[in-house]
Motif scaffolding. Structure first.
Motif, PDB file in Angstrom:
ATOM      1  N   ALA A 116     -10.117   2.196   1.080  1.00 33.54           N
ATOM      2  CA  ALA A 116     -10.816   1.617   2.232  1.00 33.54           C
ATOM      3  C   ALA A 116     -10.068   1.866   3.531  1.00 33.54           C
ATOM      4  O   ALA A 116     -10.671   1.830   4.607  1.00 33.54           O
ATOM      5  CB  ALA A 116     -11.017   0.119   2.020  1.00 33.54           C
ATOM      6  N   ASN A 117      -8.758   2.115   3.464  1.00 37.22           N
ATOM      7  CA  ASN A 117      -7.987   2.298   4.693  1.00 37.22           C
ATOM      8  C   ASN A 117      -6.853   3.301   4.478  1.00 37.22           C
ATOM      9  O   ASN A 117      -5.682   2.963   4.678  1.00 37.22           O
ATOM     10  CB  ASN A 117      -7.422   0.948   5.148  1.00 37.22           C
ATOM     11  CG  ASN A 117      -6.913   0.986   6.578  1.00 37.22           C
ATOM     12  OD1 ASN A 117      -7.143   1.955   7.293  1.00 37.22           O
ATOM     13  ND2 ASN A 117      -6.205  -0.037   6.985  1.00 37.22           N
ATOM     14  N   PRO A 118      -7.177   4.532   4.088  1.00 35.02           N
ATOM     15  CA  PRO A 118      -6.112   5.520   3.853  1.00 35.02           C
ATOM     16  C   PRO A 118      -5.431   5.961   5.135  1.00 35.02           C
ATOM     17  O   PRO A 118      -4.328   6.507   5.104  1.00 35.02           O
ATOM     18  CB  PRO A 118      -6.855   6.682   3.188  1.00 35.02           C
ATOM     19  CG  PRO A 118      -8.252   6.570   3.719  1.00 35.02           C
ATOM     20  CD  PRO A 118      -8.507   5.102   3.870  1.00 35.02           C
ATOM     21  N   GLY A 119      -6.077   5.728   6.294  1.00 32.26           N
ATOM     22  CA  GLY A 119      -5.481   6.103   7.563  1.00 32.26           C
ATOM     23  C   GLY A 119      -4.196   5.365   7.872  1.00 32.26           C
ATOM     24  O   GLY A 119      -3.435   5.770   8.760  1.00 32.26           O
ATOM     25  N   ARG A 120      -3.931   4.274   7.135  1.00 35.82           N
ATOM     26  CA  ARG A 120      -2.690   3.546   7.374  1.00 35.82           C
ATOM     27  C   ARG A 120      -1.474   4.405   7.053  1.00 35.82           C
ATOM     28  O   ARG A 120      -0.394   4.194   7.607  1.00 35.82           O
ATOM     29  CB  ARG A 120      -2.659   2.273   6.536  1.00 35.82           C
ATOM     30  CG  ARG A 120      -3.648   1.216   6.997  1.00 35.82           C
ATOM     31  CD  ARG A 120      -3.520  -0.069   6.231  1.00 35.82           C
ATOM     32  NE  ARG A 120      -2.234  -0.713   6.469  1.00 35.82           N
ATOM     33  CZ  ARG A 120      -1.867  -1.841   5.863  1.00 35.82           C
ATOM     34  NH1 ARG A 120      -2.682  -2.423   4.999  1.00 35.82           N
ATOM     35  NH2 ARG A 120      -0.692  -2.376   6.120  1.00 35.82           N
ATOM     36  N   LEU A 121      -1.630   5.362   6.146  1.00 34.27           N
ATOM     37  CA  LEU A 121      -0.532   6.283   5.871  1.00 34.27           C
ATOM     38  C   LEU A 121      -0.211   7.109   7.113  1.00 34.27           C
ATOM     39  O   LEU A 121       0.962   7.370   7.422  1.00 34.27           O
ATOM     40  CB  LEU A 121      -0.894   7.202   4.704  1.00 34.27           C
ATOM     41  CG  LEU A 121      -0.882   6.554   3.315  1.00 34.27           C
ATOM     42  CD1 LEU A 121      -1.480   7.502   2.294  1.00 34.27           C
ATOM     43  CD2 LEU A 121       0.530   6.154   2.928  1.00 34.27           C
ATOM     44  N   VAL A 122      -1.237   7.531   7.842  1.00 39.42           N
ATOM     45  CA  VAL A 122      -1.010   8.269   9.086  1.00 39.42           C
ATOM     46  C   VAL A 122      -0.394   7.338  10.123  1.00 39.42           C
ATOM     47  O   VAL A 122       0.499   7.730  10.887  1.00 39.42           O
ATOM     48  CB  VAL A 122      -2.330   8.873   9.602  1.00 39.42           C
ATOM     49  CG1 VAL A 122      -2.110   9.606  10.920  1.00 39.42           C
ATOM     50  CG2 VAL A 122      -2.905   9.825   8.578  1.00 39.42           C
ATOM     51  N   ASP A 123      -0.886   6.093  10.164  1.00 33.69           N
ATOM     52  CA  ASP A 123      -0.315   5.122  11.100  1.00 33.69           C
ATOM     53  C   ASP A 123       1.184   4.980  10.899  1.00 33.69           C
ATOM     54  O   ASP A 123       1.966   4.992  11.852  1.00 33.69           O
ATOM     55  CB  ASP A 123      -0.964   3.748  10.891  1.00 33.69           C
ATOM     56  CG  ASP A 123      -2.401   3.724  11.364  1.00 33.69           C
ATOM     57  OD1 ASP A 123      -2.789   4.658  12.083  1.00 33.69           O
ATOM     58  OD2 ASP A 123      -3.121   2.782  11.009  1.00 33.69           O
ATOM     59  N   THR A 124       1.573   4.810   9.647  1.00 36.60           N
ATOM     60  CA  THR A 124       2.995   4.611   9.379  1.00 36.60           C
ATOM     61  C   THR A 124       3.800   5.865   9.700  1.00 36.60           C
ATOM     62  O   THR A 124       4.923   5.767  10.223  1.00 36.60           O
ATOM     63  CB  THR A 124       3.201   4.224   7.908  1.00 36.60           C
ATOM     64  OG1 THR A 124       2.588   5.211   7.053  1.00 36.60           O
ATOM     65  CG2 THR A 124       2.578   2.870   7.606  1.00 36.60           C
ATOM     66  N   ALA A 125       3.235   7.026   9.425  1.00 39.32           N
ATOM     67  CA  ALA A 125       3.947   8.268   9.740  1.00 39.32           C
ATOM     68  C   ALA A 125       4.123   8.431  11.246  1.00 39.32           C
ATOM     69  O   ALA A 125       5.211   8.769  11.731  1.00 39.32           O
ATOM     70  CB  ALA A 125       3.197   9.467   9.159  1.00 39.32           C
TER      71      ALA A 125
END
Length: 605
Positions: A116-125
């Motif tokens: 539902a929120n895989p973009g959080r991986l980009v956020d953390t990167a």
């Protein structure tokens, strides 16, 4: 996966983030230059510095808005791809075993959360990259003022990172442990909020009972989360105190040095900005790194579901499936749902001749529905084999086998789709073929009921969704009587039964027809009509019928009695009555409920 979903947006997001990371450093140096200029009377350069500060501030604001937009777009595109991958994998599971495993269902729930929120991986990167840029910029500034203090600030982040990583592993483990409680909480909530259970909940007064059960599961999950939050609070408060002590000590040293004339006003301002910036950036880097680690641990469930192999063994050398000519044979079939479960089928030997109707009868739990599941290859026999004209169905791709089977299951699904779509799911090639859909509905005796609906075959068979959201939103301010005129329609149980039969009629040209309690929701007259239609449908075709209404199977070519997972009797209706066995006893007992002149037999059995 995120990169494949939105490469251009990811690049833009990272660029905007890096711009946002560089601006605090630039503003700190510009502020130092302004203060030094004011302190030394160098006013000529102040206008240029002011304009530069205004430009940098404007760029920072634009970068912040761009970051927000691009982050949302990356998240939407990545979530779409992740959900597509996840449910494409789920639909590739050809059997039912995984869907009856609590451990798999817990893993699937966590996989859905991560999807539902895989973009959080980009956020953390990007947060880590932003923190690194900020730290690099401010560390140079701090090193000019105090190399020792700079090293101390950087070293203080190491134990914080290690401790946070450990806490992250504990949090992910906690989420796995509370998975069953959270699934039960959702189960109770859905029971109380859907129409399926509304009648019994209100008749039996189950509302408070279910609500308290739901709250108990919620409290169990909350207690685990609370314990985790308290540990994190203590740890993070301690780390913050250490960080504040380091910064405070450095600030005291800087002020004393400035008082001795060793540092200027600009140096003090730079130290304050740099020490605060480095500490904040280090905290962001640690938090982002820990969050990335936690996201990767959670995303592991998504990866495991997506990369899971088939739950049924794929044939090494797939065989073609010939058109049924001789028949289907069950040869010494044994089956149980797990090694710790009892046997459901015990050495079943059965032959279903091509073109004949075989009825399976017996008490509840005798193994009738399980046998049907094996014929559809939702499971494989634990021992023995099922042969289709001599070909073991395990040597045939499941989708090939199932394309040759039509079925009406006892627990058929009432899809919250239109009436036409509810029939078309029986054979998706007919989705756009209104003629075929209508013909199937007529054969099932439900056509007249469907054309009488507000929108005919296009009527939504649900009241949980709005069939026309745009029309509804335009009229939402208009007075209503409680139910919008555009709301869907609920069919009766018997009408749903006919609709499910229409799906089978849509596949009437298949080699094998399976009818599991096909008339359980019909009144006697409708039942007679449907069985007359089914008799015509089955004529010359191979079919397996399950029914507890023995009068509905008396015309079958062969009747098979199952008891305790074994075939105990087999024959025609007349021969089984003459044998005066289990079938005769069950039939006469049922008949006794309809006629006064028929007495039940086998009273002493």
């Amino acid at each position: 996966m995120v990169w494949r979903a939105a490469p251009a947006h990811v690049l833009g997001y990272m660029a905007a983030t890096l711009v946002g990371a560089a601006t605090p450093v630039a503003l700190a140096w510009l502020t130092k230059a302004v203060l030094d200029g004011l302190a030394h009377g160098r006013t000529a350069a102040l206008l240029g510095l002011a304009v530069t500060i205004a430009v940098v501030t404007t760029v920072a604001a634009a970068a912040a808005h761009a970051t927000q937009y691009l982050r949302g777009e990356v998240d939407r595109r990545a979530a779409l791809r992740a959900k597509d991958e996840l449910f494409a994998a789920v639909t590739r599971f050809t059997g039912l075993t995984r869907f009856e495993s609590p451990a798999f269902l817990d893993r699937l729930r966590l996989a859905q959360q991560s999807a539902a929120n895989p973009g959080r991986l980009v956020d953390t990167a990007t947060s880590t990259a932003r923190g690194a840029v900020t730290v690099a910029g401010f560390v140079g500034s701090l090193a000019v003022i105090s190399p020792t203090f700079t090293a101390l600030v950087l070293l203080s982040a190491v134990p914080a990172l290690l401790i946070e990583l450990r806490m992250s592993r504990q949090r992910v483990a906690m989420l796995w442990r509370i998975g069953p409680a959270e699934r039960r909480e959702v189960f109770y909530a859905q029971l109380m909020s859907t129409a399926d259970a509304a009648k019994e909940i209100r008749l039996f007064g189950l509302g408070d009972f279910l609500r308290l059960r739901m709250l108990a599961e919620l409290r169990t999950a909350d207690a685990a989360r609370r314990r985790m939050d308290r540990r994190e609070f203590v740890v993070q408060a301690s780390l913050s105190a250490v960080s504040a002590s380091v910064v405070g000590a450095g600030l005291v040293w800087t002020i004393l040095a400035a008082g001795r004339g060793e540092l200027g006003v600009g140096d003090v301002a730079m130290f304050v900005a740099a020490s605060a910036g480095v500490q904040a950036a280090l905290n962001v880097m640690v938090s982002a790194g820990v969050m990335a680690y936690e996201q990767l641990l959670t995303f592991r469930h998504h990866v495991e579901v997506v990369s899971a192999g088939s739950d049924l063994p794929a044939p090494r050398d797939p065989q073609s499936l010939p058109a049924l000519r001789r028949g289907i044979e069950l040869r010494d079939v044994w089956f149980r749902y797990g090694d710790d479960h009892p046997w459901v089928l015990r050495g079943v030997d059965l032959f279903i001749p091509n073109g004949s109707t075989v009825a399976l009868v017996g008490l509840n739990g005798a193994g009738k529905s399980t046998l049907v599941k094996l014929l559809c290859r939702f499971y494989d026999p634990t021992r023995g084999a099922i042969l289709w004209d001599g070909v073991d169905i395990r040597d045939v791709p499941p989708e090939t086998l199932r394309s040759r089977i039509g079925a009406v299951f006892q627990d058929f699904v009432a899809y919250e789709l239109t009436a036409a779509d509810n029939i078309a799911v029986g054979d998706l090639s007919a989705v756009e073929d209104g003629t075929r859909i209508e013909r199937a509905a007529r054969e099932a005796g439900v056509h007249d009921a469907l054309v009488a609906l507000p929108r005919g075959y296009d009527t939504l068979l649900s009241r949980e969704f709005d069939p026309d959201p745009e029309e509804s939103s335009e009229a939402e301010d208009a007075p209503t009587s409680g139910v919008p005129s555009s709301s869907g329609v609920l069919l009766s149980g018997g009408q749903w039964q006919r609709l499910a039969l229409a799906r089978a009629f849509l596949r009437s040209d298949q080699d094998l027809m399976i009818l599991d309690e096909p008339s359980s929701g019909l009144d006697p007259e409708a039942e007679y009509e449907i069985h007359t239609r089914l008799a015509r449908l089955r004529s010359g075709r191979t079919s397996v019928v399950i029914s507890h209404r023995l009068g509905a199977v008396r015309e079958a070519d062969r009747i098979v009695v199952l008891a305790d997972g074994r075939v105990t009797e087999e024959g025609t209706h007349a021969s089984l009555l003459a044998d005066d066995g289990t079938y005769a006893r069950l039939f006469t007992r049922q008949a006794a409920g309809y006629r006064d002149d028929v007495q039940p037999t086998g009273a002493a059995r």
